[in-house]
Design a protein around this motif. Structure first.
Motif, PDB file in Angstrom:
ATOM      1  N   GLN A 194      -2.343   8.878  16.822  1.00 44.32           N
ATOM      2  CA  GLN A 194      -1.314   7.913  16.426  1.00 44.32           C
ATOM      3  C   GLN A 194      -1.809   6.476  16.562  1.00 44.32           C
ATOM      4  OE1 GLN A 194       0.680   5.884  18.598  1.00 44.32           O
ATOM      5  NE2 GLN A 194      -0.369   6.481  20.485  1.00 44.32           N
ATOM      6  N   MET A 198      -1.388   3.691  13.813  1.00 42.15           N
ATOM      7  CA  MET A 198      -0.726   2.408  14.065  1.00 42.15           C
ATOM      8  C   MET A 198      -1.632   1.242  13.683  1.00 42.15           C
ATOM      9  SD  MET A 198       2.315   2.865  15.281  1.00 42.15           S
ATOM     10  CE  MET A 198       2.807   1.385  16.179  1.00 42.15           C
ATOM     11  N   PRO A 218       4.073   0.632  10.471  1.00 42.76           N
ATOM     12  CA  PRO A 218       3.792   1.007  11.859  1.00 42.76           C
ATOM     13  C   PRO A 218       4.835   0.493  12.860  1.00 42.76           C
ATOM     14  CG  PRO A 218       1.780   0.343  10.789  1.00 42.76           C
ATOM     15  CD  PRO A 218       2.867   0.128   9.792  1.00 42.76           C
ATOM     16  N   LEU A 219       5.153  -0.801  12.802  1.00 38.94           N
ATOM     17  CA  LEU A 219       6.055  -1.334  13.823  1.00 38.94           C
ATOM     18  C   LEU A 219       7.489  -0.874  13.623  1.00 38.94           C
ATOM     19  CD1 LEU A 219       4.561  -4.880  14.408  1.00 38.94           C
ATOM     20  CD2 LEU A 219       4.310  -2.789  15.766  1.00 38.94           C
ATOM     21  N   TYR A 222       7.685   2.302  15.340  1.00 42.00           N
ATOM     22  CA  TYR A 222       7.654   2.086  16.789  1.00 42.00           C
ATOM     23  C   TYR A 222       9.015   1.601  17.287  1.00 42.00           C
ATOM     24  CZ  TYR A 222       5.777   0.516  21.266  1.00 42.00           C
ATOM     25  OH  TYR A 222       5.517   0.346  22.598  1.00 42.00           O
ATOM     26  N   ASP A 223       9.598   0.692  16.536  1.00 37.42           N
ATOM     27  CA  ASP A 223      10.845   0.083  17.000  1.00 37.42           C
ATOM     28  C   ASP A 223      12.075   0.912  16.648  1.00 37.42           C
ATOM     29  OD1 ASP A 223       9.477  -2.006  18.063  1.00 37.42           O
ATOM     30  OD2 ASP A 223       9.658  -3.283  16.287  1.00 37.42           O
ATOM     31  N   PRO A 225      12.459   4.569  15.696  1.00 40.89           N
ATOM     32  CA  PRO A 225      12.167   5.970  15.382  1.00 40.89           C
ATOM     33  C   PRO A 225      13.442   6.711  14.991  1.00 40.89           C
ATOM     34  CG  PRO A 225      12.105   5.614  17.749  1.00 40.89           C
ATOM     35  CD  PRO A 225      12.288   4.266  17.122  1.00 40.89           C
ATOM     36  N   ILE A 234       4.759   8.410  18.439  1.00 41.43           N
ATOM     37  CA  ILE A 234       4.230   7.067  18.222  1.00 41.43           C
ATOM     38  C   ILE A 234       4.333   6.285  19.528  1.00 41.43           C
ATOM     39  CG2 ILE A 234       4.568   4.906  16.954  1.00 41.43           C
ATOM     40  CD1 ILE A 234       3.636   7.054  15.097  1.00 41.43           C
ATOM     41  N   GLY A 235       3.238   5.667  19.925  1.00 42.94           N
ATOM     42  CA  GLY A 235       3.228   4.871  21.142  1.00 42.94           C
ATOM     43  C   GLY A 235       2.505   5.594  22.258  1.00 42.94           C
ATOM     44  N   SER A 236       1.691   4.828  23.007  1.00 45.43           N
ATOM     45  CA  SER A 236       0.953   5.427  24.110  1.00 45.43           C
ATOM     46  C   SER A 236       0.894   4.430  25.247  1.00 45.43           C
ATOM     47  CB  SER A 236      -0.456   5.781  23.651  1.00 45.43           C
ATOM     48  OG  SER A 236      -1.234   6.167  24.743  1.00 45.43           O
ATOM     49  N   ARG A 282      10.793   3.107  26.391  1.00 43.57           N
ATOM     50  CA  ARG A 282       9.335   3.026  26.417  1.00 43.57           C
ATOM     51  C   ARG A 282       8.851   2.553  27.791  1.00 43.57           C
ATOM     52  NH1 ARG A 282       7.107   4.457  21.917  1.00 43.57           N
ATOM     53  NH2 ARG A 282       8.296   4.251  19.971  1.00 43.57           N
TER      54      ARG A 282
END
Lengths: 357, 313
Positions: A194, A198, A218-219, A222-223, A225, A234-236, A282
């Motif tokens: 991911q 991203m 991408p964002l 992320y913001d 979903p 998405i996101g780590s 998050r």
């Protein structure tokens, strides 16, 4: 240069359907990444665009032409394979020149095209070598060189970086992105990573089990979903989910975790009282709070990475990860108090996994 | 620093030390194989070469006569005929085995129904003992009861039976056909193994690069298969050059020596005729040819330039 339209495409291997009606619109000159866990059908879809797999039903359209029955060589596409698929018995020059030779282009034009591509990819010193004599990153560049000499309408990438070590992967990521900005060819890129998705994509298509879960920038993904899967994928480090229910009091909605901890206020209008929900937050959206104002958490693991500190512990009966940018002095067994940043919570229906907005 | 005298030194016995000595163990484990090679390969080889320099006959110890056997063979038209036959047999059979074997391997490499079953059937000629298949061919080629003749007569194509093994040229063609039948499985299965080492993605990449089926064979399959072709054809040539059983069962070298190979002539002169020295000389005369085949393969087998250097992944 072309746009690609994928309309309700299905694929079955025997009785097993692996793609269940997928539709994607890929604009001209865009960089679209298909991302998902292994077995989600993303590579199969890419191979169908390339013409290496037959289409069971639906249409694939390149530049207003349905290409379902067009053989690969006439689709004017180029593909970079995961294992590079360089011809081991040909030198780098011949690897890159192969498609042009088959197209019976005259030698002077081939020389020019190959040297141009080699210059772009810093391969001029290696044209006389065999693939085996090259490093992983160099082979990767040759595979891309082989694709770009043809000036195809569409570039396809099938997990091209997964055979490289971590450092090289980051470097090649940037190179591929730069190459795209320079050549502007429509690119479709398949990965299970991911972060690659991203960092590289104009448009991300998140797939799972033959379905598209969400498509977007991408964002945006992320913001906003759409569901628990996208939120967790998405996101780590991944988003934390705490099971709980929504309670209404004094016209305000609150989420209460399974162990009775009040997680915080939410704006969800659709969330009826007593409904089982997943409270998504998050790791970077928590802040340390004073003893009496926050949610208590007992630290079980502290992982400093330098750029941030990752803290694992139990909150509201679920294991959560918290990422602090600041260097707090934290250690195992310590009890800390956390406050979620207001407005950053995501609420999902526990049964359907869909977002509640 | 602790004084060295404080440390205890554990002494181990000679047996214990030998048991842990890699060189000694290596030698020990190589010994049985070494003895076998000496007794069953080196000794007979040198005995054969030595016999070729003597006039030993069955029941009579010979004496050293130098190269007399070879001078004598040099004048012998039957010997030269057998050399010619051996070359004809080897060259024609090997080429056809290679072409048909490669073709069969490519067919078997595709997705076909009952793949495992068909592959097993292809191996059949290789599994059947040579003498048995030679007997079957002998019967198929029978001058009176040949099944081939019978079918052709029934189809109305010919009037009388064909005397397959009775005429020099048809006998040569017949034994070559039998050898091809027997040799194809080895070539086909080995080349099939070679084909399966070629990653499918290379074919996919070539397809996207615009290659037709023939171009994929010409530019991808064949060049990548050359190392294994060198191995399999060397072995095939060695087997064919030294073939004995098929010929001996079917024709015994006849008619009028038209199918005598060097191996069968050597056997006939040495064992049947009793002139061990002369037979050994004929057999020894095969060595230079076999040696050149091995040297050819040695250079053919050397890793190609594109296989050298770098990692294998």
């Amino acid at each position: 240069m072309a746009d690609v339209e994928i309309c309700d495409v299905r694929k079955s291997f025997g009785a097993t359907e692996v793609l269940h009606g997928v539709s994607i619109s890929i604009p001209d000159e865009s960089f679209t990444v298909l991302v998902g866990p292994s077995g989600c059908g993303k590579s199969t879809l890419l191979r169908m665009i390339a013409g290496l797999e037959e289409i069971t039903s639906g249409d694939i359209v390149i530049d207003d032409e349905i290409v379902n029955r067009v053989p690969p060589k006439q689709r004017d596409i180029a593909m970079v394979f995961q294992n590079y698929a360089l011809y081991p018995h040909m030198k780098v020059f011949d690897n890159m020149a192969f498609s042009l030779k088959l197209a019976k282009i005259d030698q002077a034009a081939i020389d020019k095209a190959v040297h141009e591509a080699a210059a772009i990819l810093n391969l001029e010193d290696y044209l006389d070598r065999y693939p085996r004599q090259l490093s992983g990153g160099q082979r990767q560049r040759v595979a891309m060189g082989r694709a770009i000499v043809r000036k195809p309408r569409v570039f396809l990438f099938d997990e091209p970086l997964s055979n490289l070590d971590a450092k090289l992967r980051v470097q090649m990521r940037t190179e591929i992105r730069e190459l795209h900005q320079r050549l502007k060819s429509t690119s479709i890129y398949v990965t299970h990573d991911q972060i690659e998705a991203m960092t590289m994509a104009d448009q991300i298509v998140v797939m799972r089990d033959g379905y598209i879960e969400q498509t977007g920038a991408p964002l945006d993904l992320y913001d906003y979903p759409n569901n628990v899967f996208v939120a967790g994928f998405i996101g780590s480090p991944a988003m934390n989910f705490i099971a709980g229910e929504v309670r209404h009091s004094d016209g305000r909605a609150e989420v209460v975790a399974g162990d009775g901890t009040v997680l915080g206020e939410v704006e969800a209008n659709g969330a009826a009282a007593g409904r089982p929900v997943l409270y998504g937050m998050r790791p970077e959206h928590f802040v340390l709070a004073g003893e009496n104002e926050g949610l208590p958490m007992d630290i079980s693991v502290v992982e400093p990475t330098g750029a941030e500190i990752l803290v694992v512990g139990r909150l509201g009966g679920c294991e959560v990860q918290i990422a602090f940018k600041e260097r707090h002095d934290l250690r195992y067994g310590q009890r800390i108090h956390l406050k979620p940043r207001p407005g950053m919570a995501h609420l999902f229906d526990q049964e359907t996994g869909e977002v509640l907005r | 620093m602790a004084a060295a005298s404080d440390l205890t030194r554990t002494e181990v016995g000679l047996f214990e030390r030998l048991r842990n000595n890699r060189n000694f163990l290596g030698l020990l484990f190589m010994l049985p194989a070494g003895v076998l090679l000496l007794v069953f390969l080196t000794y007979p080889l040198f005995l054969g070469v030595w016999l070729g320099l003597t006039d030993v006959k069955v029941g009579r110890p010979g004496r050293f006569i130098g190269l007399e056997n070879y001078f004598w063979l040099f004048e012998d038209s039957v010997f030269w005929l057998s050399v010619f036959n051996t070359f004809l047999y080897t060259v024609v059979a090997s080429i056809i085995k290679f072409v048909l074997g490669l073709w069969l391997a490519m067919i078997l490499n595709n997705h076909i129904p009952f793949k495992a079953f068909i592959r097993a059937i292809v191996l059949m000629p290789f599994i059947v003992p040579t003498v048995l298949s030679a007997l079957a061919f002998w019967w198929i080629y029978d001058s009176q009861d040949s099944v081939i003749s019978w079918i052709l007569i029934e189809m109305g194509l010919i009037d009388t039976t064909i005397d397959f093994l009775g005429q020099p040229n048809s006998a040569r063609a017949s034994v070559i056909a039998a050898n091809i039948w027997r040799g194809i499985p080895f070539v086909a299965i080995t080349l099939l193994a070679g084909l399966q080492t070629i990653p499918p993605s290379l074919h996919e990449a070539a397809t996207i690069d615009g290659a037709t089926d023939w171009q994929r064979f010409r530019h991808i399959t064949f060049p990548l298969l050359t190392p294994i072709i060198a191995v399999v054809m060397t072995f095939s040539v060695l087997f064919t050059f030294t073939d004995f059983q098929l010929i001996w069962v079917m024709t015994r070298g006849g008619p009028i020596n038209a199918t005598h190979l060097m191996a069968t002539l050597s056997y006939q002169r040495a064992i049947v005729g009793g002139s061990l020295g002369e037979g050994a000389a004929i057999a020894t005369a095969m060595i230079p040819f076999l040696l050149s085949a091995i040297l050819f393969s040695y250079f053919g087998l050397q890793r190609r330039k594109w296989q050298q250097g770098g990692r294998d992944d």
